[in-house]
Each structure stands twice: as structure tokens, then as C-alpha cells.
Design an enzyme around this catalytic site. Structure first.
Site, PDB file in Angstrom:
ATOM      1  N   LYS A 110      96.069 -18.995   9.580  1.00 22.08           N
ATOM      2  CA  LYS A 110      95.035 -18.982   8.524  1.00 22.08           C
ATOM      3  C   LYS A 110      95.654 -18.597   7.190  1.00 22.08           C
ATOM      4  CE  LYS A 110      92.396 -15.220   8.058  1.00 22.08           C
ATOM      5  NZ  LYS A 110      92.391 -14.635   6.706  1.00 22.08           N
ATOM      6  N   ASN A 111      96.497 -17.545   7.199  1.00 16.34           N
ATOM      7  CA  ASN A 111      97.017 -17.013   5.941  1.00 16.34           C
ATOM      8  C   ASN A 111      98.147 -17.843   5.371  1.00 16.34           C
ATOM      9  OD1 ASN A 111      95.075 -15.105   6.238  1.00 16.34           O
ATOM     10  ND2 ASN A 111      96.458 -13.472   6.867  1.00 16.34           N
ATOM     11  N   CYS A 115      85.588  -6.302   0.175  1.00 14.78           N
ATOM     12  CA  CYS A 115      85.198  -6.797   1.502  1.00 14.78           C
ATOM     13  C   CYS A 115      85.145  -5.592   2.432  1.00 14.78           C
ATOM     14  CB  CYS A 115      86.211  -7.839   1.986  1.00 14.78           C
ATOM     15  SG  CYS A 115      87.748  -7.091   2.471  1.00 14.78           S
ATOM     16  N   ARG A 122      89.160  -4.865  -3.084  1.00 17.57           N
ATOM     17  CA  ARG A 122      90.265  -5.833  -3.008  1.00 17.57           C
ATOM     18  C   ARG A 122      90.637  -6.221  -4.452  1.00 17.57           C
ATOM     19  NH1 ARG A 122      90.533  -8.242   2.087  1.00 17.57           N
ATOM     20  NH2 ARG A 122      92.519  -9.129   1.471  1.00 17.57           N
ATOM     21  N   PRO A 123      91.343  -5.337  -5.156  1.00 24.42           N
ATOM     22  CA  PRO A 123      91.669  -5.620  -6.559  1.00 24.42           C
ATOM     23  C   PRO A 123      92.542  -6.866  -6.697  1.00 24.42           C
ATOM     24  CG  PRO A 123      92.947  -3.780  -5.729  1.00 24.42           C
ATOM     25  CD  PRO A 123      91.955  -4.108  -4.672  1.00 24.42           C
ATOM     26  N   ILE A 124      92.469  -7.473  -7.880  1.00 23.13           N
ATOM     27  CA  ILE A 124      93.346  -8.619  -8.156  1.00 23.13           C
ATOM     28  C   ILE A 124      94.111  -8.400  -9.457  1.00 23.13           C
ATOM     29  CG2 ILE A 124      91.943 -10.299  -6.876  1.00 23.13           C
ATOM     30  CD1 ILE A 124      90.850 -11.233  -9.618  1.00 23.13           C
ATOM     31  N   ASP A 125      94.283  -7.132  -9.834  1.00 20.14           N
ATOM     32  CA  ASP A 125      94.982  -6.833 -11.089  1.00 20.14           C
ATOM     33  C   ASP A 125      96.391  -7.410 -11.127  1.00 20.14           C
ATOM     34  OD1 ASP A 125      95.232  -4.776  -9.015  1.00 20.14           O
ATOM     35  OD2 ASP A 125      96.611  -3.792 -10.405  1.00 20.14           O
ATOM     36  N   ASP A 161      97.169  -6.275   9.782  1.00 20.26           N
ATOM     37  CA  ASP A 161      96.186  -7.115  10.481  1.00 20.26           C
ATOM     38  C   ASP A 161      96.225  -6.901  11.987  1.00 20.26           C
ATOM     39  OD1 ASP A 161      96.585  -9.979   8.259  1.00 20.26           O
ATOM     40  OD2 ASP A 161      95.583  -8.052   8.030  1.00 20.26           O
ATOM     41  N   ARG A 204      86.128 -16.430  11.270  1.00 20.88           N
ATOM     42  CA  ARG A 204      86.900 -16.669  10.034  1.00 20.88           C
ATOM     43  C   ARG A 204      88.377 -16.902  10.375  1.00 20.88           C
ATOM     44  NH1 ARG A 204      87.245 -12.043   6.829  1.00 20.88           N
ATOM     45  NH2 ARG A 204      88.766 -13.351   5.781  1.00 20.88           N
TER      46      ARG A 204
END
Ligand code: EPZ
Length: 418
Positions: free
Chosen positions: A22-23, A116, A121-124, A306, A398
Site C-alpha cells: 500500500k505504502n 488521524c 499528522r503534521p505536514i510541515d 506499523d 484500508r
């Protein structure tokens, strides 16, 4: 509401081929936006996250087709560069489309991906990397409005955390930036090597993936790509930990055992017999799992976050004590309370959880609250005494393609019931 009904206590026996990762497939689908024409992606798993990504590609103007596990994406004509909120909400990792849209369209608009179940879940780091490449990014009322175009240029980027997503977004954006981009402090996950292979099949000049420095010579004309997605190492770890929990002998094929080293060494220390080959691994468990030395999650090649819940579920039904330290996400112990409902002895505080095996868990109705936490409850149910009902299948779907079918084929007593 659907759930899995599991009657535990049956050892697992057999061999299965692991689904595509998936990833890996998610950033590769994003990369297919980079060039007009028809890219072909083989070994694409049938997952709700993949369906969400295909919906986004279609909305952007791509013609998408799936024949069994082969997906084709024709990105000849893109109609728009904005991803609506409803699709962003379907899959928070849609932020991975940002870099490729900037590279192809010179612009991208998407709503801020929410947090989530694993916490914020930062995206900086994503935004800092793209701004360093010349993108103008405005954050307005929860929406990111990004413009790049002629301002984009290659340069050296330094990531303060080896973020998988930020590394991938930077690689994708850099393909549209004339000149050399060097990503220092890049994540080393195998999925990034898979992305590099696909980009190379498109004519991109990318090297270094798998190491902490990735090089991209951007601004080159690209053509559609063709790849076969690598096996999913976390799904493989799930089936191998299931063998540890339920006992028996499970062989997973279609996965590189080098991607599983950290997990396999934990299972071996816990008393399992491990054998590996070029694209397979076998775990045999004939006794309750023992406690092992502390499991500290870390960026690859460290122990994967994970797999933390999944290994914990297997050890909870064994003997002996193991300490876990979750160093990647802030709240990734939401499965602990559910495992305790099955009789597990786990004490979690902050980043630390101490598991004391109770010899055998007992079945109970439990709920998955995130993808890997849900899978962990299935693993626990396979080794537990009696019936376990696992709800929250939407999370599990998912990331797992046919989990119950695969486990039933290994001899598990598991059905999906409504
Ligand atoms: C990827 O998420 C995976 N998802 C996750 O898998 C996996 O757990 C994670 O990598 C770590 O291996 C996909 O590939 C789709 P990160 P990602 O950026 O890219 C912090 C699963 O179960 N961070 O490597 O979002 C972040 O908060 C999923 O399949 C920032 O602070 O993870 C975290 O603490 C769950 N700022 C750490 O870095 C940023 O801009 C690692 O996150 C980005 C990240």
C-alpha cells in the site's frame, strides 16, 4: 455493521503470496501524474486507500482502468489541480499528490489533511521542502493553495525528520524542478526505492533512494512508466506474527525478507524458527512466545511502527515480559485497551507499553480503531481461547486485501459476518 468472527486456537499452516505494498503504490500512483500518457502499475492491491487514490486521479482528469491487479493510469489530459475536501477526508495520505501536481501543473490546491487515529499528522516538512524548491504555498481556511510554475528550481533540501511522505513529495516535486535536487536526511524505507524505480521507468534521473541522500535531476521530459509494486512488508509481518500467535508454520512469498529483518529477529528471539530465501520467509512456532528485549520503533531499517501493534498482540498471548517504546507516532497504543478486553496484561504510559504474556488470551468483542491496530486484534483472536468479534473493518480494509480469505486458507476459523 460487519465484523470478523474468529474462533481461536487453531494453528496456521500454509503458504501465501503477499499483496502489493500500500505504502508503495500510493506514491507511485501520484507519480503517474508527472507525464502525459498511459502508465502501467502491476501487483496493485485491492484496498480502499487505493480506490480513494484512483478516485482522485480520475477527478483530476486521468483515465483509470483496473484489470485484476494491474492498474493503468492515462494522465494525458489533466482537467484540474485541486483535490476536494471530501476526497482528502477519505484518505489523509492524499497529501502525496501535492508534489506531483506542482511538478506537472505548476499548481495544487488541497485541504489540510486532518490528523488521524495515530494522533496529529503534521505536514510541515512537506511544505518546507516544496517552499525551498520555489513553491509559493498559502494556507487559507484549512486549504493549501500552492503555486510553482517557473519559480520551481532544484536545490539541496534537509529533512529534520526522515519523513517518508515528505521524502516522497520532495522527490515528486523535484522531478518538475530544473537542476539538481539533493534530499539530505531522506527516509530510507524500501517503498522509496520502489518509487525511484517507477520514476526511472518514466525517464527520471533519480538515485540514492534507500540511503539518507536522494538525488533528482529535474526538469527532464518524462514519459509514462511501468512497474510491479513490491510486496507489502507490513502485511507479510502480519501473517508471520499470526503464526507466532496461533502456532503453526506460515510461509509468505513475494516479499523481500531484508525488508523484514527487524520483525523476524523479534520473532526469532521470542522462540520462533525462522527461515528465509530471496523472496520468501517462513515462521514456525511450536510453543508460547517468550518475552524479548525492548522493541523500540524507529525509521527504517529500525523496527517499523506499523508492526508494533501486531507484534504486541502476538506477545500478549505468550509468556514473559516485553517493553515497547513507540518513537514515531504520539498515540499508537489505542489497541491496548482492546487487547486488555481479551485478557492481555499491558500497561501503557506515554510512549512506553509493557506487555506481560498471560499464556493465552480469551476471545471478546473488540473494535479496531486504526489500520494496524485492527489487524493486531485479528492476530490476537487467532491465538485466543474462544470467539473474538473484531469490528471496525473499514480501518482494516484500508491496508489488507482479503485478510480473512488468506487466514482461512491457512486454516484459521475466521468469517466475515454482518
Ligand atoms: C508513512 O506515513 C506511512 N504511510 C505510515 O504507514 C507509516 O507509519 C509512516 O510512514 C512511518 O513509517 C504511507 O506511506 C501512506 P512520516 P507518513 O512522515 O509519511 C512526523 C500505515 O499503517 N512528521 O514518516 O505520514 C510525523 O508526525 C501507515 O500503513 C512531521 O513532524 O509518516 C511522525 O511522527 C500509518 N512533519 C514522523 O514524522 C511532517 O511534515 C514520521 O512520519 C511529516 C511527518
Amino acid at each position: 455493521m460487519s465484523c470478523y468472527r474468529i474462533m481461536g486456537g487453531r494453528p496456521l499452516e500454509g503458504r501465501l503470496t503477499v499483496q502489493g505494498a500500500k505504502n508503495s503504490v500510493l506514491p507511485i500512483l501520484s507519480a503517474s501524474l508527472l507525464a502525459p500518457g498511459r502508465s502501467v502499475i502491476e501487483n496493485c492491491p485491492d484496498l480502499s486507500d487505493v480506490s480513494a487514490a484512483l478516485d482522485i486521479l480520475s477527478l483530476l482528469g486521468c483515465r483509470v482502468d483496473r484489470q485484476e491487479d494491474t492498474v493503468t493510469v492515462d494522465a494525458s489530459v489533466l482537467r484540474r489541480f485541486d483535490i476536494p475536501e471530501r476526497l482528502m477526508r477519505e484518505m489523509r495520505s492524499s497529501v502525496i499528490f501535492l508534489g506531483a501536481l506542482l511538478a506537472r501543473m505548476g499548481a495544487a490546491e488541497l485541504s489540510y489533511p486532518g490528523g488521524c487515529e495515530l494522533g496529529p499528522r503534521p505536514i510541515d516538512l512537506h511544505l518546507a521542502a516544496l517552499r525551498a524548491l520555489g513553491a509559493e504555498i498559502r494556507e487559507e481556511q484549512g486549504c493549501l493553495r500552492c503555486r510553482g510554475g517557473s519559480h520551481l528550481h532544484g536545490r539541496e533540501l534537509c529533512l529534520s525528520i526522515p519523513s517518508v511522505g515528505a521524502t516522497e513529495n520532495a522527490m515528486l516535486a523535484a522531478c518538475g524542478c530544473p537542476g539538481l535536487t539533493t534530499i539530505v536526511g531522506a527516509a530510507r524505507e524500501p517503498e522509496i526505492e520502489d518509487l525511484q524505480a517507477f520514476l526511472r521507468s518514466m525517464g527520471a534521473q533519480v538515485s540514492g533512494a534507500g540511503s539518507s541522500v536522494v538525488y533528482i535531476r529535474g526538469g527532464l521530459p518524462l514519459h509514462p512508466g511501468h512497474c510491479r509494486v513490491m510486496g507489502d512488508r507490513i502485511v507479510a509481518a502480519t501473517y508471520l506474527c499470526a503464526a507466532g500467535a496461533a502456532g503453526g508454520r506460515v510461509e509468505v512469498t513475494g516479499v523481500n525478507p531484508e525488508h523484514l529483518t527487524a520483525v523476524l529477529s523479534c520473532l526469532q528471539e521470542a522462540g520462533c524458527e525462522i527461515r528465509t530465501g530471496p523472496d520468501w520467509a517462513v515462521v514456525e512456532s511450536t510453543a508460547p512466545l517468550r518475552g524479548i528485549s525492548p522493541v523500540r520503533t524507529a525509521p527504517y531499517p529500525g523496527f517499523p511502527t506499523d508492526a508494533q501493534a501486531i507484534l504486541m498482540a502476538a506477545l500478549a498471548g505468550g509468556r514473559g515480559t516485553t517493553m515497547f517504546v513507540e518513537n514515531i507516532f504520539d498515540s499508537r497504543y489505542r489497541h491496548v485497551d482492546e487487547l486488555r478486553r481479551m485478557g492481555a496484561d499491558i500497561r501503557a504510559s506515554g510512549r512506553v507499553a509493557v506487555v506481560t504474556g498471560v499464556g493465552r488470551l480469551h476471545g471478546a468483542p473488540v473494535r479496531g480503531t486504526d489500520l494496524r491496530g485492527g489487524a493486531a486484534l485479528v492476530v490476537a483472536g487467532l491465538g485466543a481461547e474462544g470467539e473474538t468479534l473484531v469490528s471496525g473493518l473499514g480501518h482494516i480494509q484500508r491496508g489488507y486485501d482479503g485478510l480473512e480469505r488468506a487466514l482461512a486458507a491457512l486454516g484459521a476459523d475466521i468469517q466475515r459476518v454482518d
